[in-house]
Design a protein around this motif. Structure first.
Motif: not given
Length: 810
Positions: A446-464, A676-682
């Motif tokens: 759960l800890t690793l999955t949540i971290a990975g989910t957030a990471f991939m979601a951030v990259f998707s926001v960046r792509a969007s 800047i927004l994506i850097t903050f998210l990352l």
């Protein structure tokens, strides 16, 4: 030894468990510390960010209403101050000029002349350093513009006026104006001058802006209608003075000019805070449960010599509470320091004053709850269960009984592993051990999955965001746009622009501010209305490709047809396809019919009308105020050079250019804000990833402690240090791979939700969904690396155990 004599046996055991096994204590305290640190840092940052932003914004006495008009005399300000509902009003003059930066580029600057700097009441500008107020021929630079211009106090800047004349101004100080959008986001610099300097810049010694603050009794929460009603009275007063208002702006009470971006940041902080709390909870439950499970045999021995269940419960809960208190002592100050650094970064980004380091009581209470409350809650069930075991059950527990196939899943797993005969035995053992403690495995995953989910979601926001930017730039198909201070004949504009080398195509548009009224009655002019930019491209233009959400685009033969964008519809919900609408442009009130709704871009409130009809209706037939240019060379630098060349040529021909905008510069500026927004998210996601990695390291470390006897057996039958270390490394990699697969599945809905919310906050419409497969690949590499790093210390500790040490382990 004296301290052991002063303590009862059970408290001696608590002390020995705490101080005697330093490695295990360090592991538990570190696991708790990471979770507390993450929660404290995020929550403290959220509170300090809101505190500092509100403080800086409120101290400037920001305007509730801003009116921009053609030049008028200062006496009108006194008459506006006397209006009912107006608490205070100030006037100033804003001159649009261009300034040469230290690297030789030209950028736009807003030079503001304030009649008396000592009597500011609204949108207050404060001195930061240097002279105050500015003298004749001097300029004070807003602090967010210093870096963009690359200049310092004492240097001189070259500015070019709207008439094309160049003047040198001396930089004599730095000021702070929280009521301006920072230069990084606005793309323009800000300077402050006196009225004497204004006259040297080819401008009249008059005013062209009114800022006013309403009386407290006018305010009704976040409602803008009462404020707008007061502003309309000021609007009428200016019109009575034979002044044409070019723009009318009403601000929501207490909301920063960049509230959309700020709300997006606060939303993401809140999301990351919740995720950090979840991760820390899973991490703490996993760690404490494993520690208590490991001591089941000790519980049995203590029960055998007469320990009561209540005594054991208090003893172990005290031990867990001690772990939490130690973690709190370490995590609370570190979290506050990290929050202060993060808030300082945000202060520099959004140009507000940082109030310094603070550890609010509510943050400390939350950290205490996470550090002590959650571990105690996590320990309660295993302690209760352990103390409920009989002496025989507890003493016979060796921590290895779960290896036997006790269920359908175990039997299927054993069958699959039995068929993998080509795999080395340590690898097969690693795969089997991965699913040995499934409760612990689930929490670690759960800890690793949540971290990975957030990471991939951030990259998707960046792509969007990137896709949205590209779609927006496709919306307008030209490369350079020039706006004029007044209207000129379209034939003259086209002829002069085409003379400049590098121009491929030209299209002249109508461009004027307007106001949407409720109806054609005179009373409606002072009622609530919406300011818009009216664009009038020629029908059949190829330089705009709007995304139509309803109705249709302009077609040949259209008269009084209007296409509105979604941002305008947000302010005017009654605007639907087929609805009538009245737009006031200058002194003309024009009646339109809405024929289509287009997707808005960049928060602009734009409406589109056919050029031929509109220019005739406002008595400017054959004239226009803007020109769109397609460059022969689409390279960004070539666009800048072309824009400058066209500007200089037109000014030599007597055409006064107000603004030159290139698509390349606009894209660069918006992309910088997105980055800047994506850097903050990352940064926030990296924190989550570290929490997940430490959770994995903690779980593997406890596995090593739990399997000490097994390691001894493996040693006794000839297993090498490499074989033993490989077991734990492969187990970590397997957990990392499983968490990656689970994260990919969960990242899709989370990315869709984040993109939807970020789009609404930043652009007032949801972003199109884009899933980043590059983010999936990057997280696979990151999760594998984190799993490998998390396994190194536990694997090393396991590999260096000798047979004698492990067989003597209790």
């Amino acid at each position: 030894m004296l301290r052991y004599r002063l303590l009862s046996p059970r408290w001696c055991k608590v002390w020995v468990d705490l101080a005697g096994n330093k490695l295990r204590s360090l592991l538990v305290v570190l696991s708790i510390t990471v979770g507390v640190f993450a929660v404290g840092m995020v929550y403290s940052s959220y509170l300090m960010f809101q505190r500092d932003l509100a403080g800086s914004w409120g101290a400037a006495s920001p305007a509730d209403v801003g009116l921009y008009a053609d030049p008028f005399d200062e006496e009108l300000i006194d008459s506006i101050r006397s209006l009912r509902g107006v608490r205070e009003a100030d006037g100033r003059f804003n001159a649009d000029v261009r300034v040469r930066t230290a690297n030789g580029e030209w950028r736009y600057m807003w030079l503001t002349a304030i009649p008396d700097y000592s009597k500011q009441k609204v949108n207050v500008v404060r001195s930061q350093s240097g002279s105050w107020p500015p003298g004749d021929g001097d300029v004070l630079l807003e602090r967010s513009s210093i870096k963009e211009l690359g200049v310092s106090e004492g240097s001189r800047i070259l500015v070019e006026t709207a008439a094309g004349n160049k003047r040198l101004l001396k930089v004599t100080g730095v000021v702070y104006d929280p009521c301006q959008i920072p230069s990084l986001f606005s793309g323009r610099s800000y300077g402050y001058i006196d009225m004497d300097t204004l006259e040297k810049l080819d401008e009249e010694r008059r005013l062209n802006q009114v800022n006013l603050v309403v009386e407290p009794w006018v305010l009704q929460g976040k409602e803008t209608a009462p404020i707008e009603a007061v502003g309309r009275r000021a609007f009428s007063k200016l019109e009575q003075g034979d002044t044409t208002i070019t723009w009318f702006q009403v601000n929501k009470p207490g909301e920063h000019l960049m509230q959309g971006s700020i709300s997006a940041i606060l939303l993401l902080l809140a999301v990351m805070g919740v995720l950090s709390l979840l991760l820390s909870t899973f991490l703490l439950i996993n760690t404490v449960t494993a520690i208590l499970t490991q001591q089941v045999r000790q519980l049995g021995i203590m029960k055998a010599i007469g320990a009561q269940r209540g005594q054991l419960l208090r003893m172990y809960l005290t031990l867990v509470g001690a772990y939490g208190i130690l973690a709190l002592v370490v995590a609370a100050p570190l979290g506050a320091l990290a929050a202060g650094a993060l808030t300082g970064f945000m202060a520099g980004l959004f140009n507000f004053d940082s109030g310094g380091l603070e550890l609010p009581p509510r943050v400390l209470l939350l950290e205490a709850a996470v550090a002590v409350g959650i571990p105690l809650a996590a320990a309660l069930w295993p302690v209760w269960r352990g103390t409920g075991l009989t002496v025989r059950e507890a003493i016979s527990d060796y921590g290895i009984h779960s290896v036997a196939a006790g269920g359908r899943f175990d039997r299927y797993l054993d069958i699959v592993l039995a068929k993998l005969k080509e795999l080395p035995r340590p690898v097969v053992l690693s795969l089997r051990n991965t699913f040995r403690r499934r409760g612990r495995l689930m929490l670690t995953l759960l800890t690793l999955t949540i971290a990975g989910t957030a990471f991939m979601a951030v990259f998707s926001v960046r792509a969007s965001l990137s896709a949205n930017l590209e779609n927006t730039l496709e919306y307008y198909r030209y490369d350079v746009m020039l706006q004029f201070t007044e209207s000129y004949r379209t034939g003259r504009i086209t002829q002069e622009v085409m003379r400049v080398p590098g121009v491929k195509a030209v299209e002249v548009w109508g461009f004027t501010p307007g106001r949407i009224l409720r109806d054609e009655r005179k009373e409606s002019e002072n009622a609530a209305s919406s300011e818009v930019t009216v664009l009038a491209p020629p029908v059949g233009t190829e330089l705009i490709r709007p995304v139509m959400l309803a109705g249709r685009w302009l077609v040949p033969g259209d008269e009084s047809a209007l296409v509105v964008d979604t941002t305008t519809v947000n302010d005017n919900p009654h605007l639907t396809v087929g609805a009538p609408v009245v737009v006031k442009i200058g002194e003309h009130k024009l009646r339109f019919t809405v024929v289509g709704i287009a997707q808005g871009v960049w928060e602009k409130t734009c409406v589109y009308a056919p050029y031929d009809w509109l220019s005739g209706a406002i008595q400017e037939a054959g004239r226009a105020r803007s020109v769109q240019i397609v460059a022969a060379d689409s390279a960004p630098q070539a666009q800048k050079i072309l824009g400058r060349a066209v500007d200089e040529h037109l000014k030599r021909q007597g055409l006064r250019v107000k603004r030159v905008t290139t698509v390349a510069e606009t894209k660069q500026r918006i992309q910088k804000g997105n980055d800047i927004l994506i850097t903050f998210l990352l940064i926030m996601v990296v924190l989550l990833a570290v929490v997940g990695a430490l959770g994995l390291a903690g779980a593997l470390g406890l596995n090593v402690l739990e399997r000490t006897r097994e390691i001894g057996v493996m040693r006794a039958i000839g297993a090498s240090s490499l074989d033993i270390g490989q077991v734990f490394v492969m187990e970590a990699l397997c957990i990392g791979l499983i968490s990656w697969l689970a994260g990919v599945v969960l990242a899709v809905p989370m990315a869709a939700l984040l993109e939807y919310q970020v789009g609404l906050l930043l652009f007032h419409y949801p972003l199109d969904f884009h899933f980043s497969f590059s983010g999936v690949g990057i997280w696979l590499g990151v999760s594998s690396l984190l799993s490998l790093l998390a396994s190194l210390l536990p694997a090393w500790n396991a590999a260096r155990m000798s047979v004698r040490e492990v067989l003597n382990y209790e």
